[in-house]
Structure formats: C-alpha cells, structure tokens
Design an enzyme around this catalytic site. Structure first.
Site, PDB file in Angstrom:
ATOM      1  N   ASP A 212       0.863  -1.176   0.000  1.00  0.00           N
ATOM      2  CA  ASP A 212       0.000   0.000   0.000  1.00  0.00           C
ATOM      3  C   ASP A 212       0.908   1.237   0.000  1.00  0.00           C
ATOM      4  OD1 ASP A 212      -2.346   1.625   0.358  1.00  0.00           O
ATOM      5  OD2 ASP A 212      -1.801   1.776   2.464  1.00  0.00           O
ATOM      6  N   LYS A 213       0.348   2.394  -0.320  1.00  0.00           N
ATOM      7  CA  LYS A 213       1.161   3.616  -0.347  1.00  0.00           C
ATOM      8  C   LYS A 213       1.078   4.388   0.968  1.00  0.00           C
ATOM      9  CE  LYS A 213      -0.181   7.403  -2.489  1.00  0.00           C
ATOM     10  NZ  LYS A 213      -0.034   8.457  -1.442  1.00  0.00           N
TER      11      LYS A 213
END
Length: 624
Positions: free
Chosen positions: A310-311
């Site tokens: 995920d970012k």
C-alpha cells in the site's frame, strides 16, 4: 489436557523412566539381574502407554505420526528381552519431549513477558482526588495517572508536558522514548520517568496491548506447516525403518538386529526440532518488533516471492508533514511557522495539527490565540499576541487580504499548500506532503535480497501521484485508483508467481491482507481492522522491520530443514550399521539420542538470530 497438566505428565514420565533405569542398573551391578529387568520394564511401560495413547489420538485425526517408530522400538525391545535398551529409549524419548517443553518455554519467554505484564487496574483522576478502578471500567476520556514504573494500561495521549516510556517489551527499543503533550502512548509500555497523566482514547479491550495479547495467544496455539510436513514424511520413514529391520532379521535370522534397527530409528529430530526452530524464530521476530501470529506465517514468510505494498502509511509516512516554507516577507521561516502553529492550536484539522506538531518538534514557543474564527475545511484567523494571522488554503487567505491569487509556488503531485498572512499581507506558504519514507529504497533492496522477486504498489490514490512519488524505487508495477476489492484481485492475480505478501495499514487494506499468503499490518499507527486481518503486525512504525522479520523467518526455516535432513540422514546411516550388526540395541538407543540432542540444540540456534541489515535492528530512540 491443559498445558500445566501436560507439563506435569511429561515430568512424571521422565522421572519414572530415569528412576527405572537407575534402579535397574544398581540392581544389575548388585547381582540381581531379574529384578533389574523388572525395574527397567516398570520404567518403560508408563512411557509406552502414554505414547500409545498419543498415537491413537493422532490416528483418530487421520494423522500417521513418527511416534509409531518410537513405540515400535520400545515394544520390540521389551518383547526381545532387551529391557535395558527399551529403558534407554524410554528415558531419551521422555527426555526429548521434556526438552521440547523447556525449549519452547525459553523461546516464548518474551511473549510470556507480554502476558504477565498485563495491568489489572488503573488510577483515575476524579473529583480532585484519585481512585483505583478495574481496567475494564476505564472509558475514553478518562484522565489516568501513570506512576513511575507503571505499565500504561490503555491507549491514550499524554496529558502532561512530557513523559518517558520504555517500549522495549513491545518493540525492542533499548532506551526510553520521550513523548510530548498530546502524543500517543501505547498500552503495554512502561513509565520510565516521572509520573504523568494520560487521557484514555480507547477501552482496554480495544487497546494496542490487548490486541497484542490476543495475537500472542494465537501464535502459541499454532502448528507450523513444516511440522505437518514432517508428519507426512513419517509414513515413508516408517516404511524404510520396517524394511531395513525386516531385511536384517530375514537375512541373518537374528531378531536382535531388527530390534537394534528399530531402536536407532527413534525419530525425535522430526518430532521436536522443527517446532523448536520455528517457535524460536517467533520469539526473535517479536524481539525486533515483528509480531507473527503463528509458525505457519513465519514459515511462509521465508518463501515469499511477490510483495504488494500500500502507499499511504506504508511506503509513505502516513501523515502530512512540512517539507518547505516559501517566504514572501522579511519574516524568518521559523516565525512564519510559529505564528501559523499558534493559531492552528484551536483547529482539529489534520493539516493544522501537523503544523502544530512540526512547530513543537522544532521547540518553538507557541502563543495561545485570541478572537479566533474558523471556517471548517478552509482556514482560520485570529490574533496571536498583537499580530493578526490568517492560515488556510491559498484562495481562502487571498480573499481576506485582497491578493490576486497568483503568487504561490508550484506544487508537486500530492502536496498541500497552506498560505499564511500576517497583518493583512501574505507572509508565505507552508508546503506539506505525505513524503516517502526515508529508508524506502534501502528497505526494498533488502527485501529483494531476502528472495522477493517482484514488488508492486497497490494504492487508491491517483496514478500520477503514485508514479511521481515512487520514481526511482525500481518497482515492478503500479496499480492506482484501486478499491478494496480491486486490491484483493491484485493479490490473487499475483499468486501465479509464488506466495504473495501484502503490506498495508488502513481499513481498506484489510481484505487484501486477509487474502494474501502473508498479510502484514503497520500496527503502530494502522487501523485495528488491518491488524486483525493480518498474519504479521509491525509494532514499530518502520517498514525496515519487515526486512528483519523476513530474514529471521528464512534463517529459522533453514535451521529447521537442516535439523530434519541431518536427523534423518544420521538415523538412516545408523539403521544400516545396526542391520549389519555393528550397533547393539543399547548402543543404538544411546547413539540415536545423541543425534536427537544435537539436532534440537541446532534448532535452538534460532534463538540467537540477529538481522544483518542495520536498517532492521532495534535502535535507541533519542531520550532528551
């Protein structure tokens, strides 16, 4: 049967076996061979009966365990009159199971420390005094007193000017960490300084520490796939053992050689060494702030080929931070930040709180603002001392000072611009963004060294933002604008290349974490849903800890495999030697148990594993 009763039974069995062996030897050397054989038999029978009971339970579950070989060796030795050999096997087998309990107890010591430190009560401020109340009675908003040496009972924010907490039991941090007012204190940490007040933000059962305890209990109940794999090998190992023993008897006509083969084949390495190595790996990973829910995820971590990240909050810091200050007046940058932060103290907006936090980190003295007016979502204005200050979006500020709206710096994708006006003039702009973690590139390189072949970014953010932010990281792919169910599809589609690990921190990551072969949650600041769905929780807000966890998993699994291969190899060689008459039943029993002790001690090496990557080592937080 609970763990305490099981431990008592194991202790009783080894005591009976040792007692029978020693008494038999005394009687043998005293000239009473018949009584000696009786003593050895009495010492063997309880161990054999307990072992047969375990075998019956395993067969009812459809499992063919390696205990069958141990039972055959003891029974065959008794039938053939080799009672001394049977007694030695009984002592060593019961001793091996006792050693397993001891080894696992040592390996889980750090996890048990977590459980034993659970606070039962809390001290609450009430009506100008203090009261002691049960932990389950604490509610969000309660103001608690945390005395020196107390364990923080629930998650909360520091309500005093400063606090020093020891998080070593949770994260491996060797030095206390300084927390300032309004900073979060994690339940389970210990007050290493003066008493401070804590404003509870969660109930006890919802707090970090309670979640960690639940994960620990889950880890203790787990059984590793490699242990089950060893059980599958048992059928082949049993067939080889019976074949060699039968051949030795048939070709020589000597049943004692068959007994020697069975005795030397007692398979303690497979039964004990694998779980000892993996449980030791769990303990070491927990020491470095990587809480693995069980041996199964630990074993799978060692085989990960694809990583999906995920970012926000994972590859990035997860919160807006000041990256630069663009000045338009002669005011120093520090003064612009101080005025903006002083006014933003009254706002609950995340960007405002980030500006306040930055000012406090830089030790700026903030003033309590007056005559404050806030337009939610746009900005705030008021008096800071004798200075009129406006803070907010560029257009919001420009409208209040009659600006033309053009005098502002260019923004990179994903950045936020906060304008600051002082006494009717535009003083400057504070540029904020959620920056990439400083060690992101080193962490990804470390993960590739640990066997990860493919690294993808899966984010709900815009593709332009994702690509600009991760430029130069060498990612193998970017999937942007994803919904939670689309993240799940990304994880499932990548499984064709091998086991997949997903790392995330938000509620929207929970489905993908559950779908991955190994889900990893950034537990320090992440959502409870992601921690519950994940197989691994990073207790420290550092992605580098994942490198430590994967290295420990890989090395612990390698130690387990070494124990299996060496144990089986030496056992087969010893069986062949026994079949040719080079090893008697008594010698075979002693030789096999020497093998057992050697492979178990080898498995215990996992307790001393230390990650080589300095990025992943426990580090000292600055104690000011």
């Amino acid at each position: 049967m609970d763990q305490t009763a099981t431990d008592r039974l194991k202790t009783a069995l080894i005591a009976l076996a040792i007692g029978g062996l020693v008494l038999g030897l005394v009687l043998q050397f005293s000239g009473f061979p018949d009584l000696a054989r009786l003593a050895w038999t009495v010492g063997v029978v309880p161990v054999l009966l307990a072992l047969l009971g375990e075998i019956i339970v395993s067969l009812q579950r459809g499992e063919v365990g390696l205990d069958i070989v141990a039972a055959l060796s003891m029974a065959a030795a008794l039938v053939a009159g080799e009672t001394l050999a049977a007694a030695v096997v009984a002592v060593m087998y019961s001793g091996g199971t006792f050693l397993e309990s001891f080894a696992e107890g040592r390996a889980r010591r750090e996890m048990h420390d977590l459980l034993s430190r659970v606070p039962r009560t809390a001290t609450r401020h009430r009506n100008g005094g203090l009261e002691e109340l049960p932990l389950e009675a604490v509610r969000p908003g309660d103001r608690l007193l945390i005395r020196q040496g107390d364990v923080v009972p629930v998650d909360g924010t520091v309500a005093s000017d400063t606090a020093f907490v020891d998080t070593s039991a949770l994260t491996g941090e060797p030095l206390p960490v300084r927390l300032r007012r309004d900073e979060e204190a994690m339940s389970g940490s210990t007050n290493a300084g003066d008493a401070f007040d804590l404003l509870a933000t969660r109930r006890a059962e919802e707090s970090t520490y309670a979640g960690i305890v639940r994960l620990v209990e889950s880890a203790q109940r787990s059984k590793a796939p490699m242990s089950r794999l060893a059980d599958k090998w048992s059928l082949g190992f049993l067939a080889v053992t019976v074949a060699i023993a039968s051949a030795a008897w048939a070709l020589t006509g000597d049943p004692i050689r068959a007994v020697a083969v069975l005795v030397v084949a007692t398979p303690c390495p497979l039964i004990l060494a694998v779980p000892v190595a993996l449980v030791a790996g769990l303990s070491r990973a927990a020491h470095f702030g990587v809480l693995v829910k069980g041996s199964s995820p630990l074993e799978t971590m060692a085989r990960i080929k694809t990583l999906v990240l995920d970012k926000t909050g994972t590859l990035t810091e997860g919160s807006a931070q000041v990256v630069s200050i663009d000045r338009h007046l002669e005011l120093p940058e520090a003064e612009i930040l101080r005025l903006a932060a002083s006014l933003d103290q009254v706002s609950k907006h995340p960007v405002a709180q980030a500006i306040v936090a930055t000012a406090r980190d830089r030790d700026l003295v903030l003033t309590v603002p007056q005559q404050v007016v806030e337009v939610p979502g746009d900005g705030v204005e008021g008096m800071v001392g004798n200075t009129h200050v406006i803070v907010g979006g560029h257009r919001f500020v420009e409208r209040r000072i009659d600006g033309d709206g053009s005098d502002h710096p260019a923004l990179a994708a994903g950045s936020v611009l906060v304008a600051v006006a002082v006494d009717g003039r535009l003083a400057g702009h504070i540029v904020m963004s959620d920056p990439l973690r400083g060690d992101a590139e080193a962490v990804l390189d470390g993960l590739r060294r640990e066997g990860v072949n493919r690294i993808l970014l899966a984010t709900g953010d815009r593709e332009q933002v994702a690509r600009e932010l991760t430029a130069g990281l060498g990612l193998d792919g970017i999937r942007a604008g994803l919904t939670p169910d689309q993240k799940v599809l990304v994880v499932l589609s990548e499984r064709k290349g091998g086991p997949v690990m997903m790392v995330g921190d938000g509620v929207n990551d929970a489905p993908a974490l559950a779908a991955a072969d190994v889900g990893v949650a950034m537990g320090a600041r992440g959502a409870a849903a992601s921690a519950e769905a994940a197989d691994v929780v990073l207790l420290v807000d550092e992605l580098g800890r994942l490198v430590a966890g994967m290295e420990i998993a890989r090395r612990a699994r390698r130690i387990a495999v070494e124990s299996v291969v060496v144990g089986i190899g030496l056992s087969v060689l010893a069986m062949i030697a026994a079949a040719f008459g080079y090893i008697t039943p008594v010698q075979g029993a002693v030789f096999q148990e020497v093998i057992d002790v050697a492979v178990i001690l080898n498995a215990l090496r996992a307790l001393r594993l230390n990650p080589r990557d300095i990025q992943a080592r426990p580090h000292a937080a600055e104690a000011e």
